[in-house]
Each structure stands twice: as structure tokens, then as C-alpha cells.
Motif scaffolding. Structure first.
Motif, short mmCIF file in Angstrom:
data_model
loop_
_atom_site.label_atom_id
_atom_site.label_comp_id
_atom_site.label_asym_id
_atom_site.label_seq_id
_atom_site.Cartn_x
_atom_site.Cartn_y
_atom_site.Cartn_z
N HIS A 349 0.84 -1.19 0.00
CA HIS A 349 0.00 0.00 0.00
C HIS A 349 0.89 1.25 0.00
O HIS A 349 2.01 1.22 0.50
CB HIS A 349 -0.89 -0.02 1.25
CG HIS A 349 -1.95 1.02 1.29
ND1 HIS A 349 -1.71 2.33 1.66
CD2 HIS A 349 -3.29 0.95 1.03
CE1 HIS A 349 -2.85 3.01 1.63
NE2 HIS A 349 -3.82 2.21 1.25
N SER A 397 -3.73 12.06 -11.00
CA SER A 397 -4.10 12.58 -9.70
C SER A 397 -5.52 13.14 -9.71
O SER A 397 -6.28 13.00 -8.74
CB SER A 397 -3.10 13.66 -9.27
OG SER A 397 -3.41 14.18 -8.02
N ALA A 400 -8.04 10.57 -8.95
CA ALA A 400 -7.90 9.82 -7.70
C ALA A 400 -9.14 9.98 -6.82
O ALA A 400 -9.71 11.07 -6.72
CB ALA A 400 -6.66 10.29 -6.95
N GLU A 401 -9.52 8.90 -6.16
CA GLU A 401 -10.69 8.93 -5.29
C GLU A 401 -10.34 9.32 -3.86
O GLU A 401 -11.23 9.67 -3.07
CB GLU A 401 -11.39 7.57 -5.31
CG GLU A 401 -11.97 7.23 -6.67
CD GLU A 401 -12.78 5.94 -6.66
OE1 GLU A 401 -12.88 5.31 -5.58
OE2 GLU A 401 -13.30 5.57 -7.74
N TRP A 404 -4.56 8.76 -0.80
CA TRP A 404 -3.61 7.66 -0.98
C TRP A 404 -3.44 7.30 -2.45
O TRP A 404 -2.35 6.99 -2.90
CB TRP A 404 -4.05 6.44 -0.16
CG TRP A 404 -3.95 6.68 1.31
CD1 TRP A 404 -4.97 6.72 2.22
CD2 TRP A 404 -2.76 6.94 2.05
NE1 TRP A 404 -4.50 7.00 3.47
CE2 TRP A 404 -3.13 7.13 3.40
CE3 TRP A 404 -1.41 7.05 1.71
CZ2 TRP A 404 -2.22 7.40 4.40
CZ3 TRP A 404 -0.48 7.32 2.70
CH2 TRP A 404 -0.89 7.50 4.03
N GLU A 405 -4.54 7.33 -3.18
CA GLU A 405 -4.45 7.06 -4.62
C GLU A 405 -3.65 8.15 -5.32
O GLU A 405 -2.86 7.87 -6.23
CB GLU A 405 -5.86 6.97 -5.20
CG GLU A 405 -5.92 6.35 -6.57
CD GLU A 405 -7.35 6.15 -7.07
OE1 GLU A 405 -7.51 6.09 -8.31
OE2 GLU A 405 -8.28 6.07 -6.24
N GLU A 406 -3.82 9.38 -4.87
CA GLU A 406 -3.03 10.49 -5.39
C GLU A 406 -1.54 10.28 -5.14
O GLU A 406 -0.71 10.42 -6.03
CB GLU A 406 -3.47 11.78 -4.69
CG GLU A 406 -4.12 12.82 -5.57
CD GLU A 406 -4.37 14.08 -4.79
OE1 GLU A 406 -3.78 15.12 -5.17
OE2 GLU A 406 -5.15 14.05 -3.82
#
Length: 429
Positions: A349, A397, A400-401, A404-406
Motif C-alpha cells: 500500500h 491525480s 484519484a478517489e 492515498w491514490e493520489e
């Protein structure tokens, strides 16, 4: 005393080890937060509006949507290999003979050692790295150059004279006695000065005789608060070489243990091909392992067992292994760690990756009470990341949701352009 400095933006907080707790609970990305810096330390942090009201005299530097992180900590490097990074096509032993040893011969020249030390620190701070743990060369001048340059920049670093008395060119060999004497003198000169720490540094068992390993073990016993760094089980042909040189040893780790070089303050780089006994003993003594993923892929060493070793309770740091590693960037190193995790069926992660490059490496280096996290009283070594630093990253980016995804997009595609600012000891560099 100058007014305090208030940095505002998104702030990365480390609350727990993300390998022991759910990653998104262990680390938090706080939006619209602030961080107060006074006299080189973090004195307070919290929601930005509250911080502005509490410290009206502070000078604010607004980073907007940028992410304020702990400075990256590179737990295993060879600064003398700066100029030969990305050298083509060799496995470990041939790589040392073809590239490393000829370059390290040059560090008998104090001027050259100083030039490369300055170049090295310029490169790593541009990538957001604020602490490194480095092997130098056998030359005391290389150690002096490393620490002198770090001291001038107020950086927290660890380093030591590399010791070798066999299986190396004549100009790169010392003896058991000179390795002990030189290391002892350098330790007395530099250890604990400003933000500097000395590490006793036998390169690895194949380049040290039993007498030299014993001498390094004796020096460590005399200075148990020091770290000791070396290499362990990087490649299968290296392990076979160790077995031929130490036929009485139970395994590779035993060549260190038998000479007093296994302990809680030990740092063992690579540690890919470990036997069950070695894993058990390293965990029993509380030693630290250092994962060097770009190096492991670049010179074909193997796939580090991050999740298995973490599950067993090992302390693990992350490192570039410059110049066997192919990048000065801890972002690229995190990306490689993710890729190796994928190949083992255990992807990491984003919270685990950035923890390894900050708090994890700080814990490996026994520096976690000083650096590696943003908290009151910690030293103000920071990296500020632009999470939309290139068109490719920005468009990802935007989709991103969550944060963390960013961040993951920057980990996988980012480089020095993503580093908005690097702060060392409370000052931007």
C-alpha cells in the motif's frame, strides 16, 4: 530568536506501523493542516486555522495541496559510487571488480572525495532525502569528506570507513590492525558530533579475513552504541563464495556472528536469500534488515521477502544502494519495492511504501526518536511533495478517489520534479 515558521498544506502523520495495523489507520494524510518549526524542531502541529490563531507571529509558508512529509531516509548507500551509478550489465562480484573498485581507488585523493561528497548531497537533497547511512571507502579521507559536507549542511547522517583486507585491489586493502585503528580514530572524531553518527563498516565477509572481522567485532564491543553496517545474502553466487571462504560456518550470517558482528545495532543490507536459521537469529537479536529494491533488480539479485519478514517481526528499512541501485530517488525506490512486492504476490500500500522510506528507515537506523515522523519535538527534516508535478501525474491525480491514490501515482511516476521543497534542520535547502 527569529519568529517561528508555520508550514501549511496537507500533512502526513505516522501513528503506527502500517505492516502491523491497517495502512490507512496507521498513517493519516491531514488536509489543511499546519506544522510549526522553531529552532530546527517541530514544536506543534494541527489544523491550519487553529495554528494561525495560536501563533499569530509565525511566518507562514503555504504549500496548498502539496503533501508535507518527513524527509526521506536512505538506510544503505555507497556515496563513493555516485559517478558510476547505472553502469551496465554485471552481477555483483564482476560489478565490484569492473566498476566499484576502480572508482573507489580515486578516494585516496581528498579533493576528489570532497567533490563527490558535495555532488552526492546535492543530488539526494534535490530528491527529498535528508538522512543517509553510507559506506565510505577504506580511505579515512573519504569519511572526513562525507562527514564534513554533511556537517556543513546540518544533516543527520550515518557513515563509516569501509574495511577490506582481501579479495580487493592492492590500493583498496587495509589490514586487521589498520582497519581497527583507522575506524577507532574516525569514530572518536565524528561520532555524536552535531547530527553525525559513525557506523563500524566491514564491507562484507568475502573482503575481510577472519582476523579483520574479529577486529571489527572487538571495536563494536567497545562502542556498542554505534551502528554496524555490512552486506548479507545478496546473491546466490556470493553465498557460494562465502561458503568456500568460511567452510566452518553454519551459514553466511554465522561468518558475522562468530566474530562479534551480530547484534541489535547491526544493519544488514539486502538479506534476500536467508536461511531459516538466519531469519530466526536476526529476529532474536533485533537486528535491522535493509531492502534495496532498485539494486536487487538492476544487478539481478532476487526478490526480498518484505511481507514474510515483517510478519516474523523484523525491523526493515528502505534504501537506494547507490550506485548498485539505479536511482538517487526514494520515490523510485518505493516504486521498485512495490514492483517486487507484486512479483511476490504481496503488493504494498502507498502508506506502507512511504512509511518504509521515512519512519521505517528511521527505526532501522535507531533514529526514530529524532527523524522519520512529523510530531512535536522531532527534528524538522521535511520533504514537500507536489502530487501533480508532471502532466502525466496530474491527469492521474485528478482521477484519484482519495489522497492515498493520489500519492501512489507520485510514488510510481514521480522524480525530483515532485519535490517542491526539502527542509533540513528547520531550513529550506
Amino acid at each position: 530568536m527569529p519568529d517561528p515558521t508555520l508550514l501549511t498544506g496537507r500533512v502526513l502523520r505516522v501513528l503506527d506501523n502500517p505492516f502491523d495495523a491497517p495502512p490507512e489507520d496507521a498513517l493519516k494524510i491531514e488536509d489543511k493542516w499546519g506544522l510549526l518549526i522553531e529552532a530546527g524542531r517541530i514544536s506543534d502541529l494541527g489544523p491550519a486555522e487553529q495554528m494561525r490563531m495560536a501563533y499569530p507571529v509565525a511566518t507562514e509558508i503555504a504549500y496548498g495541496s502539496d503533501l508535507i512529509c518527513p524527509g526521506f531516509i536512505d538506510a544503505h548507500v555507497h556515496f563513493p559510487q555516485t559517478a558510476i551509478i547505472a553502469s551496465w550489465g554485471k552481477r555483483l562480484i564482476d560489478w565490484l571488480n569492473s566498476y566499484t573498485f576502480p572508482e573507489e581507488m580515486r578516494f585516496g585523493d581528498p579533493a576528489y572525495a570532497a567533490e563527490i561528497a558535495a555532488r552526492y548531497f546535492d543530488l539526494v537533497t534535490a530528491h527529498g532525502t535528508t538522512t543517509v547511512c553510507s559506506f565510505c571507502t577504506i580511505h579515512p579521507d573519504s569519511v572526513d569528506a562525507f562527514f564534513t559536507e554533511a556537517q556543513a549542511r546540518n544533516m543527520r547522517v550515518v557513515g563509516g570507513k569501509t574495511c577490506m583486507d582481501r579479495n580487493a585491489p592492492e590500493g583498496l586493502r587495509d589490514t586487521a590492525q589498520t582497519a581497527y585503528d583507522d575506524s577507532k580514530a574516525l569514530l572518536a572524531k565524528w561520532h555524536g558530533v552535531d547530527r553525525l553518527s559513525y557506523a563500524i563498516t566491514p564491507r562484507f565477509s568475502p573482503t575481510s579475513t577472519p582476523d579483520q572481522l574479529q577486529a571489527m567485532g572487538a571495536l563494536w564491543a567497545e562502542n556498542p552504541d554505534c551502528l554496524m553496517q555490512t552486506h548479507l545474502s545478496e546473491q546466490t553466487d556470493e553465498i557460494a563464495w562465502v561458503k568456500s571462504l568460511f567452510p566452518e560456518a553454519r551459514d553466511y550470517l554465522d561468518t558475522y556472528e562468530a566474530h562479534g558482528l551480530l547484534g541489535e545495532n547491526g544493519l544488514y543490507g539486502h538479506a534476500i536469500h536467508l536461511e531459516p536459521r538466519e531469519r530466526d537469529r536476526l529476529r532474536e537479536v533485533g537486528a535491522a534488515l535493509v531492502h534495496c529494491p532498485t539494486s536487487n533488480t538492476f544487478i539481478g539479485s532476487g526478490l526480498f521477502d518484505m511481507n514474510g519478514l515483517m510478519d516474523e517481526g523484523h525491523r526493515i528499512g528502505l534504501a537506494t544502494d547507490t550506485g548498485g541501485g539505479s536511482s538517487f530517488s526514494m520515490l523510485r525506490t518505493m516504486a521498485a519495492a512495490y514492483e517486487i512486492g507484486q512479483l511476490r504476490g504481496t503488493p504494498l500500500h502507498a502508506a506502507q511504501l512511504i512509511w518504509l522510506a521515512t519512519a521505517g528507515s528511521a527505526t532501522a537506523l535507531k533514529l526514530d526518536r529524532r527523524v522519520g515522523a512529523l510530531a512535536r519535538g522531532m527534528e524538522a527534516d521535511l520533504c514537500v511533495l507536489d502530487l501533480s508535478s508532471t502532466p502525466a501525474i496530474a491527469q492521474r491525480s485528478a482521477r484519484a478517489e482519495d489522497s492515498w491514490e493520489e500519492l501512489f501515482a507520485t510514488i510510481m511516476m514521480g522524480d525530483d520534479r515532485a519535490v517542491r521543497a526539502t527542509w533540513v534542520n528547520g531550513k529550506v535547502v
